[in-house]
Each structure stands twice: as C-alpha cells, then as structure tokens.
Design an enzyme around this catalytic site. Sequence first.
Site, PDB file in Angstrom:
ATOM      1  N   SER A 117     -73.595 -36.191  27.619  1.00 45.08           N
ATOM      2  CA  SER A 117     -72.167 -36.536  27.627  1.00 45.08           C
ATOM      3  C   SER A 117     -71.226 -35.440  28.108  1.00 45.08           C
ATOM      4  CB  SER A 117     -71.731 -37.004  26.233  1.00 45.08           C
ATOM      5  OG  SER A 117     -72.121 -38.350  26.029  1.00 45.08           O
ATOM      6  N   LYS A 120     -69.023 -36.247  31.004  1.00 46.75           N
ATOM      7  CA  LYS A 120     -67.681 -36.823  30.886  1.00 46.75           C
ATOM      8  C   LYS A 120     -66.597 -35.824  31.307  1.00 46.75           C
ATOM      9  CE  LYS A 120     -68.781 -40.256  27.313  1.00 46.75           C
ATOM     10  NZ  LYS A 120     -70.215 -40.099  27.073  1.00 46.75           N
ATOM     11  N   SER A 174     -66.629 -39.572  22.475  1.00 49.99           N
ATOM     12  CA  SER A 174     -67.627 -39.706  23.532  1.00 49.99           C
ATOM     13  C   SER A 174     -67.971 -41.160  23.842  1.00 49.99           C
ATOM     14  CB  SER A 174     -68.911 -38.943  23.153  1.00 49.99           C
ATOM     15  OG  SER A 174     -69.621 -38.562  24.296  1.00 49.99           O
TER      16      SER A 174
END
Length: 410
Positions: A117, A120, A174
């Site tokens: 993640s 991102k 997230s």
Amino acid sequence: MRAAALLAVTAAAVLPASAPAVGTAAAATRTAAAPPAVRCPRASAPTVSRPPRPSPPPTVPEARVVGGVGLATSGLVVPAGVDAPPAITATSWLVADLDSGQVLGGCGPHEYGTPASVQKLLLTATMMPRLDPAQTVTVTAADMNIEPGSSAVGLVEGGRYTIETIWLGLLLNSGNEAANALARLGGGPDGAAGGVRAMNEQAHHLGALQTHAVTPSGLDGKGQFTSAYDLALIARACFAQPTFRRYALTDLATIPAQPAQRTKGFQIQNENQLIYRYPGALGGKTGFTDLARHTYVGAAQRDGRRLVVTLLGAEPTPKRGWEQGAALLDWGFSLPRDAGVGRLVEPGELTATPSATPSVLAAPGPPRPAAASGPAHTGSGWLWSVSAISGAGVLVLLGGLLWHRRRRLP
C-alpha cells in the site's frame, strides 16, 4: 501469452581521455565491477509462509546509479566514520533529507521490491494536483472491485463523497476502493487504467526508474515493483504538497452517512502510529500484503531538518514497520548535516534536455544530473534508455529491453 524478450542493443561514443570520470564509460565500468556488498545489520525474525517472490525485471545498471554510484549495491551504504544503523528486518531501506535531497544511508537502495500500500503514495503524487478536493463524486461498482478481505475504508457503491473524504479514506485507512476511485477520477477517458498509466508516467518524471505500477492501490499485480530509493523520490513529491501534509497528520476523519444506501456515518483513525508516538512526526504510509510483507514510508522533523525513511520487505517482529522506520529516523538525525552517500534527483531532472542536465552518477553536493529516461511504459512492456552527457564529449548508452507480459489484476 508467453513473455518474450528482445536482446539489449548498446551503442557508445568514445570520450576523450581528458573527459571527467563522473558520467563516463569509466564510471559505468566501475559500477559493473563493484566490490562485494557490505552486509546490512539485520534483525532476526520468525520464518513466515509467503507466496513465491516474483522475478524482478532484469537489472539495468544505469537505473542503479541514479543518485550516485555508491547507491548501486545490494548491501549497506553509509557515510564513513558514522555509527552503524540499527538492525531491522526490512530487506531494503533508505534515509534521506526531504529538503536538500541528501541520501544519508541505505541498504540495497536500488533493489527491486514489492510495494503493497505504499504504492498509494505514487497515486497521491500523481492525482492530488489533478483533483478538486471539494468536488462531490459518486462511487461506482468498478471502484468496489477489490480483493476480498483486503483493506477498505467502507465506501459504498452509489455513495456520494467529496474527493477530500476519499483522500482521507485512502491515506488514513488505506482504502483500496478509495484508490480505485481516485485513479478513475484522475485517469481521463480511460478511467482507472488511465490513472495507472499516469502513475507510471509520474514515476518516470520523478526519476523513479525502478517503479512500475499495475494496480493503483498496491494490491499485488504481475510486474509491479519499486525500490527504497524510488519510494523516497515519490514521498518527497508527496510531502511537497501542503494538502498531503495536512492529510498525513490527520488523526480522525468522518465518512458521512449515505441515506440512499441506508448506511450510517462513521469515524476512521489514522493507522500510521508514527504520528502518535514519534516527536516531530510528519506522517507517511503503511503497507502490507502476504507477498510484499510490511512496507513503510515515514517522515519527521527535528532541529530544522526533515528526514524521510522508506523500507520494503519487513517483518513485524521484533519491531513493527513504523518502529523500524522510527529507529532509522533516529539514526539519520544523529548524523552530521553534511554526511551523505548520494542524493535524490529532482523531478524532471532525468527527462530534461541533454544540454540542460549533467550526470546521474553525481555524488552528494551541487546537483550534477545526467539526462536519462526509463522506463517508458508502452502497451507491451518497458523500454529503458540512458544518455550521459559530458562537456568534453558524449557517451551514449542505449539499452533496450522489451518484454510482453500478461496483465493480471488482483
């Protein structure tokens, strides 16, 4: 469809003997014949079951020396005479100064890793300047198409949210559905696919030559890689945006009720423990998949310095990812201000016109970047090329590697 590879083709123009060594064939030769890597301090961690590691792209020597020839190592690189960095479980990491771009140290800074993640942040660096946070948008069924059991903030199909709310859902919790929505909204006519393409273009612009996005969220996808060095470039672009800095330090946010979908509003909390437990924390991003293991990006300020830490492939025992990041930040703050082993290249530096850019092989100090490009994403793969420019002559190294790949989204 099987992957097929094209052989690399290299052409070189010989420089005069009086040409500077930095950015020349001599520098490239030294990189190829580098001494054995110094072992990184590594904390022991329990053995865990994980999917087989994906095969990384072939090594591109020019990409491994971006920021300095000293960074082209699979082992430890730190300034001479400083205390050893802490032993952690991450397989690669880097500490750098957010403002000066000085790289203070790292472990395999240009080694390929799987992002999870922290991907991102590349989405953020790409889409935040494009999207109006006050605009209200509708979440689609395609946005909700995420891997079962993966991280979600709780948006609902047909729900109406401000883009700011979706950003907070992305950065605090997230949310993978939030990532899909933002990639679609900023991706133009091609939607989320256009968003991923824009992410790869942004990585190229930032000089993150070892980064390739397949999913906007960081959910594992075939051919998706990054490096600790690239993550520092991406994080630096994020922290340059005031809106991101505000979101990264937000501890609580509200996801509003959706009466038409019969859902109530609820609060979300920032999952990055650094902002609660580390004095001077500026925020960052956590990440985890079974394949990537724990990944982390964090930043903090102390005594007028702002440092960023990035790490890949960590295990949470004996210390969690953010705690390993905090330990490396402490180490970084303990170093003299002029200590360094390389530098973070500036956005656009590697894609500027050759006459305007010196060498990517430059050591710390006044920027001396070379004109380089790669990977240029095409519909069938990556094309890598690099040009190193010198005032006394020109050396052109053109390396082409193209492979076809089958795209498989999680």
